[in-house]
Design an enzyme around this catalytic site. Structure first.
Site, PDB file in Angstrom:
ATOM      1  CB  CYS A  29      -6.835   4.197 -12.601  1.00 40.10           C
ATOM      2  SG  CYS A  29      -7.560   2.864 -11.659  1.00 40.10           S
ATOM      3  CB  CYS A  32      -9.389   5.015 -10.018  1.00 39.98           C
ATOM      4  SG  CYS A  32      -8.038   4.076  -9.539  1.00 39.98           S
TER       5      CYS A  32
END
Length: 104
Positions: A29, A32
């Site tokens: 991600c 993230c």
């Protein structure tokens, strides 16, 4: 202070701490990874709150505690229960979420 969970034991962590904020993330991600240093920085600004990063892919039981469907998700737990959560990649949204959900 920020800690990364190394086991699927978030339920134990939130039962042992009154106020917990979690960033659910995953290695793949990008958002993230962008939010992680911001989350880490904010973790030093809030007293009486524990900050954790949970890999949502590795730890499905921890992920279920906040019914995470998108990443990154930030969840606030108080006395073992989810009280609020937000999915965001914006620093100002994360800051507002933390201000609303912590006892600073």
């Amino acid at each position: 202070m920020l800690q990364e969970l190394e086991n699927d034991n978030l339920s134990q962590v939130i039962s042992e701490n009154e106020n917990v904020i979690v960033q659910y993330s995953a290695g793949w991600c990008g958002n993230c990874r962008i939010m992680k240093p911001k989350f880490k920085k904010f973790s030093g600004e809030y007293n009486n709150t524990k900050f954790y990063i949970v890999d949502a892919e590795k730890y499905p039981e921890s992920r279920k505690l906040a019914n995470v469907s998108n990443l990154p998700t930030f969840a606030a737990f108080k006395n073992g229960e989810v009280i609020n959560q937000v999915q965001t990649n914006k620093t100002e949204v994360l800051k507002s979420f933390l201000d609303e959900t912590t006892n600073n």
